[in-house]
Write a protein that holds these residues in place. Structure first.
Motif, mmCIF file in Angstrom:
data_model
loop_
_atom_site.group_PDB
_atom_site.id
_atom_site.type_symbol
_atom_site.label_atom_id
_atom_site.label_comp_id
_atom_site.label_asym_id
_atom_site.label_seq_id
_atom_site.Cartn_x
_atom_site.Cartn_y
_atom_site.Cartn_z
ATOM 1 N N UNK A 140 -103.251 27.911 -18.864
ATOM 2 C CA UNK A 140 -103.418 28.679 -18.422
ATOM 3 C C UNK A 140 -102.551 29.864 -17.988
ATOM 4 N N UNK A 141 -102.087 30.541 -18.726
ATOM 5 C CA UNK A 141 -100.247 31.796 -18.337
ATOM 6 C C UNK A 141 -101.003 32.401 -17.006
ATOM 7 N N UNK A 142 -100.376 32.688 -16.303
ATOM 8 C CA UNK A 142 -100.330 33.860 -14.987
ATOM 9 C C UNK A 142 -101.693 33.482 -14.517
ATOM 10 N N UNK A 176 -99.447 27.400 -15.517
ATOM 11 C CA UNK A 176 -97.905 27.263 -15.948
ATOM 12 C C UNK A 176 -98.199 29.378 -15.264
ATOM 13 N N UNK A 177 -97.379 29.707 -14.305
ATOM 14 C CA UNK A 177 -96.928 30.634 -13.370
ATOM 15 C C UNK A 177 -98.706 30.559 -11.955
ATOM 16 N N UNK A 201 -93.410 38.035 -12.105
ATOM 17 C CA UNK A 201 -93.063 38.590 -13.137
ATOM 18 C C UNK A 201 -91.539 37.762 -14.114
ATOM 19 N N UNK A 202 -92.022 36.731 -13.086
ATOM 20 C CA UNK A 202 -91.312 35.134 -13.913
ATOM 21 C C UNK A 202 -91.247 35.277 -15.389
ATOM 22 N N UNK A 253 -104.472 40.313 -15.410
ATOM 23 C CA UNK A 253 -103.154 39.304 -13.866
ATOM 24 C C UNK A 253 -101.816 39.381 -14.220
ATOM 25 N N UNK A 254 -101.451 39.692 -15.601
ATOM 26 C CA UNK A 254 -100.010 39.714 -16.423
ATOM 27 C C UNK A 254 -99.470 41.119 -15.455
ATOM 28 N N UNK A 255 -99.411 41.547 -13.871
ATOM 29 C CA UNK A 255 -99.147 42.435 -13.517
ATOM 30 C C UNK A 255 -97.694 43.096 -14.015
ATOM 31 N N UNK A 256 -97.047 43.190 -14.446
ATOM 32 C CA UNK A 256 -95.704 43.402 -14.340
ATOM 33 C C UNK A 256 -95.677 44.236 -15.333
ATOM 34 N N UNK A 257 -94.564 45.050 -14.950
ATOM 35 C CA UNK A 257 -93.864 46.111 -16.316
ATOM 36 C C UNK A 257 -93.589 45.986 -17.786
ATOM 37 N N UNK A 258 -94.286 45.781 -18.656
ATOM 38 C CA UNK A 258 -93.906 45.794 -19.905
ATOM 39 C C UNK A 258 -94.810 44.034 -20.749
ATOM 40 N N UNK A 259 -95.431 43.937 -19.789
ATOM 41 C CA UNK A 259 -96.431 42.896 -19.868
ATOM 42 C C UNK A 259 -96.669 42.560 -20.948
ATOM 43 N N UNK A 260 -97.183 43.428 -21.661
ATOM 44 C CA UNK A 260 -97.275 43.617 -23.650
ATOM 45 C C UNK A 260 -96.141 42.618 -24.084
#
Lengths: 424, 553
Positions: A140-142, A176-177, A201-202, A253-260
């Motif tokens: 489970x990621x982030x 993870x995250x 963001x890491x 949940x991947x709430x950071x810039x350029x998470x794609x």
């Protein structure tokens, strides 16, 4: 008083269809298999039953005529929300086509993380029944999975029986995250999930190193964003040793810039593992309040996901320029249509533009919209179809009560009809 | 209201009419006998010199269902090359490789087609297939439900359930998914891929179930026949695209022991291993086997050059082919203990040896199979080419000079590996009408479609005869759907909704006992919520269901 069983939910995204709902007139009570997401969404009471124009009660026809008048005089209408069932989306896209609107599903900023990865390199994914029967390792990621879908583990991991695992309680779960907020991921025999925490963001850095380790590339650092490289190595080894590993993430949940790019790295890592003599699959989490439905119907109607404009007379997709925040803030739209048949708390963004709301009865506004048409909820007030998170299964929503509220499709078709008559 | 179509040259193989000048009459959507002399004719179309056929039927085209929508979402750059404007009559959308639903309906109708059948309806995804097809205007539609890699069937085979139990399960699934046929894709192979098997030959066992593709084909072909379903088991065989698979295909034909079987997109299954590049045409052997075995029907799955996207249930083979993705992006999915899918964009190049020979193999197959009632014109849209290339394909079949001109421009080594230049056959208009109309309706079991004799629904296409067959077939003068004019001069002038064709084979109601238990234990949906209700197709007044008769055994 009656009770309906095997009720499917459009709210949670994981396609639970075993709810029991007690119906007493217009009030509903979830009597079995409810959860923190579904129960309040089903039990939300009806308030408004009549449309309003500038705060005054009018007929549906009058409300539709006023909405059509606003759309007729608009240079660039914007249709946001897009939270409804398949028929609601069909009517919404017909209206957008006729009025030259821009269409955007309100969860598109999150979904974009997935679409950009999909449209650049693709992925290898799986669906919930495969997870239920085959998954021996879940990464489970982030994402705090049990907040996203409270019954995910109960239904798809700790199920008593599976076709291909002797003992489902022996499945491994690794976070993870983000760490889980509760104990849903703890197996029935008490085995706790492994958790490797880092700041969201890491994750780009951490996932890049994980993929490198999966591919056997040398890493000289000892730790990444506070996680020991040896721990990441153990995750990489576990993925390669699993018979049917599943990697899941919530795009929101991947709430950071350029998470794609992180979604892409994960998806490419999954592909890599499938070239290492075992199987592995991705499982993007989504599907709340009609977001998959919006993208699926927009997909087959236009070819594109639900951030698409019709202003030139044909659909144009742009995942950046057709952003409601950008367009509303820059004065690029002059009428807002807001459609949300699921969630009374999901109100239109604050704007000075004339606003037409086709919203679930019970919605309240800090500023009265120009037109408000309260509508029924798919799966409660009328039958319908909604897509589950895995995008394959469309569930057949049931009508549970006789509220007399129009459906989203009724309301939007009435507006389109008024627009058609007005333009002749 | 009576409509008269006067003086056209009628090609109606179903009615045994081959290019005879005659009048047709339409009343209440159907073709009727000539009315009494003096009866009022409300509208007359002068079709002197025109060619009249029934509306064309595409018996294998991917127009509805999840993998097609993945293909759409995957390729925004392809849609941008072909935007489709809205008009007062028609909706906007996109075209080219995998068009939007509305554009699919318009463009098929504008080529004279009035029906299309989705060949790969996953039971668990059948709702989506029907919802997408529900947004395709003008055309009639239907679907073949996919079985053979579903864990329920494989468990039945491992448990040695008898044929009757299998028949009940197949019939139940057809009714639950609202299907008119049954398809099997890489029999058992999609399932084997989930157990990490990367290939599965006809007699190779699934590592978990111990079941072979041959056994799956046998029980499903038997079930379809015993249930009285008109359309034979629709088979996408093992080893798609693998050099040498011609032997698998021949073995599949031989092994079915005379049962009716339809082998789809056979071009992709007709490859030998001869020559410097170890890739050669097996078309002659395949055609010979088809000519000899009257129980076999085929469609070709012709490839044509250019950009397209391949969308298939065959996750195993699509994954193996993903290295050829162009542009380089692709999707595979394992789906719900039911099936899978793979979507790989593909650009067929005329200067690529393999692609050029694939082109030739498809055409050899068309030209070497004798009986046009047992071969069907398909590109396996969009896998071999988009359906909009059919008029070009018809010209290749009907015009030897044109065919050889194109051949002479292809990869020179491919030219050496094909006998195409030496084949003189040119398809006739009647043979085209058989492949794309009468034969297709007969194969699928469509009552009152695909013919022009009284009693048939008035699905009619009128062309201007033209030696350039591509020009002729890409722009009909008129298309009538259920008696209403929908296309004039190759442009939609009126839209309506077609019907959904299904069959309802019988099953013993007790079949649900085992299924309910299985759904509750292993699947993610209640049995009752899985079955598609009639109301789901016909609500909104958009659709209707047409139930076709079963064939007595």
């Amino acid at each position: 008083m009656t009770e309906i069983i095997e009720v499917p939910s459009p709210f949670c995204g994981i396609g639970t269809d075993d709810l029991a709902v007690q119906i007493d007139g217009l009030s509903l009570k979830v009597t079995a298999n409810g959860c923190a997401v579904n129960t309040p969404a089903f039990e939300q009471p009806i308030t408004d039953t009549a449309p309003r124009v500038a705060g005054k009660i009018v007929s549906l026809q009058e409300a539709a005529a006023k909405a059509a008048e606003l759309l007729q005089s608009a240079l660039q209408p914007f249709i946001g929300g897009c939270a409804t069932d398949v028929n609601g989306m069909r009517a919404l896209l017909a209206l957008a086509d006729r009025s030259g609107a821009v269409v955007e599903n309100m969860n598109f900023p999150a979904a974009r993380n997935n679409f950009l990865a999909l449209q650049d390199s693709g992925w290898m994914n799986t669906t919930l029944a495969e997870v239920k029967n085959r998954c021996d390792l879940l990464l489970v990621v982030g994402t705090d999975l049990e907040v996203f879908a409270p019954r995910f583990f109960e239904r798809y991991l700790w199920n008593a029986e599976s076709m291909f695992l002797d003992d489902t309680s022996k499945r491994s779960v690794i976070y993870l995250g983000k760490a889980p907020s509760g104990n849903a991921s703890t197996s029935p025999t008490g085995a706790k999930a492994q958790v490797f925490e880092c700041a969201s963001e890491d994750l780009p850095e951490v996932i890049a190193v994980l993929r490198a380790l999966v591919k056997g590339r040398p890493i000289h650092a000892q730790s990444v964003a506070g996680i020991a490289v040896s721990d990441l190595q153990s995750i990489a080894d576990a993925l390669k040793q699993a018979t049917y590993g599943v990697v899941t993430w919530g795009a929101a949940a991947l709430n950071f810039s350029q998470a794609e790019l992180t979604v892409q790295t994960l998806s490419e890592m999954v592909k890599d593992i499938n070239d290492m003599n075992t199987r592995c699959s991705g499982l993007p989490l989504a599907g709340k309040e009609g977001d998959q439905t919006a993208n699926q119907v927009c997909g087959w109607t236009t070819g594109y996901p639900a951030r698409t404009r019709f202003s030139k007379g044909y659909p144009e997709y742009d995942p950046y320029l057709n952003d409601s925040r950008v367009m509303l803030n820059n004065g690029e739209a002059d009428v807002l249509v807001w459609v949300n048949a699921f969630n009374v708390n999901s109100v239109p963004p604050e704007t000075s533009l004339p606003t037409i709301v086709v919203g679930r009865s019970g919605m309240t506004f800090s500023q009265e919209p120009a037109v408000f048409i309260p509508v029924g909820t798919p799966g409660i007030d009328h039958a319908g179809h909604a897509y589950r998170m895995d995008n394959v299964v469309a569930i057949r929503l049931k009508k549970l009560r006789e509220s007399g509220l129009p459906s989203t499709a009724d309301a939007l078709s009435a507006i389109e009809q008024a627009l058609k008559e007005g333009s002749v | 209201m009576i409509i008269k179509l006067s003086g056209g040259k009628v090609y109606d193989p179903a009615g045994g009419i081959d290019g005879k000048q005659q009048d047709l009459y339409i009343r209440d959507g159907r073709i009727v006998d000539a009315p009494e002399p003096g009866a009022k004719i409300d509208r007359e179309y002068d079709l002197k010199g025109k060619v009249v056929m029934s509306g064309a039927i595409d018996m294998h085209t991917h127009i509805g269902g999840g993998k097609g929508n993945i293909a759409r979402i995957l390729l925004p750059e392809d849609h941008r090359m072909d935007p489709v404007h809205r008009t007062d009559l028609t909706r906007s959308g996109c075209g080219h490789a995998m068009p939007s639903t509305f554009v699919t309906g318009y463009r098929y109708a504008e080529m004279g087609y009035t029906a299309g059948f989705e060949p790969a309806v996953l039971p668990i995804n059948a709702r989506q297939a029907h919802m997408e097809m529900g947004d395709i205007p003008i055309l009639d539609k239907g679907g073949y439900v996919m079985l053979g890699s579903d864990d329920y069937l494989l468990r039945m085979l491992t448990a040695k359930k008898d044929q009757q139990a299998i028949n009940d399960y197949v019939a139940w699934t057809m009714q639950a998914a609202k299907a008119i046929g049954v398809k099997v894709v890489n029999p058992g192979g999609i399932n084997a891929f989930k157990f990490n098997q990367r290939k599965l030959d006809l007699d190779e066992q699934n590592s978990h179930y111990g079941v072979t593709p041959r056994e799956i084909l046998q029980v499903l072909a038997t079930a379809v026949k015993q249930l009285g379903v008109s359309h034979p088991l629709h088979v996408h065989g093992c080893n798609l695209g693998v050099p040498g698979n011609v032997n698998t295909t021949l073995d599949t034909i031989q092994g079915i022991g005379g049962l009716p079987m339809h082998l789809t997109h056979i071009q992709f299954h007709s490859y030998g291993t001869e020559g410097d590049f170890k890739f050669s045409s097996g078309a002659a052997q395949i055609a010979e086997a088809v000519n000899r075995n009257k129980n076999i029907t085929i469609d070709v799955g012709q490839i044509l050059f250019g950009q397209t996207v391949t969308a298939s249930g065959d996750s195993m083979r699509q994954h193996a082919n993903c290295k050829h993705a162009s542009p380089n992006k692709w999707v595979t999915m394992d789906i719900e203990c039911d099936a899978g899918c793979g979507v790989v964009p593909f650009k067929y190049k005329d200067q690529n040896f393999v692609n050029a020979l694939q082109w030739a193999i498809g055409l050899e197959t068309f030209l070497l199979v004798d009986d046009p009632w047992r071969i069907f014109l398909t590109t396996d849209h969009p896998n071999g080419a988009p359906f909009t290339s059919y008029p070009h394909l018809i010209r290749l079949l009907m015009d030897k000079t044109f065919r050889n001109e194109v051949l002479s421009t292809l990869h020179p080594e491919a030219q050496k590996m094909t006998t195409l230049a030496s084949i003189d056959r040119e398809y006739t208009l009647q043979e085209i009408a058989i492949m794309t109309r009468a034969g297709a309706a007969k194969l699928i079991g469509l009552k009152d479609r695909g013919g022009l004799t009284p009693g048939n629904w008035a699905d009619i296409t009128v062309y201007t005869d033209n030696a350039d067959r591509q020009k002729m077939f890409e722009k009909p003068d008129y298309v009538f759907k259920d008696g209403e004019v929908v296309v004039i001069d190759g442009k939609v002038v009126h839209t309506k909704w077609g019907t959904t064709h299904i069959v309802k084979p019988d099953f013993d109601a007790s079949v649900e006992k085992g299924l309910k238990d299985y759904f509750d234990r292993y699947l993610t949906m209640k049995l009752g919520n899985f079955k598609i209700g009639d109301d789901e197709i016909i609500e909104n007044g958009r659709g209707s269901l047409t139930v076709h008769p079963l064939v007595p055994n």
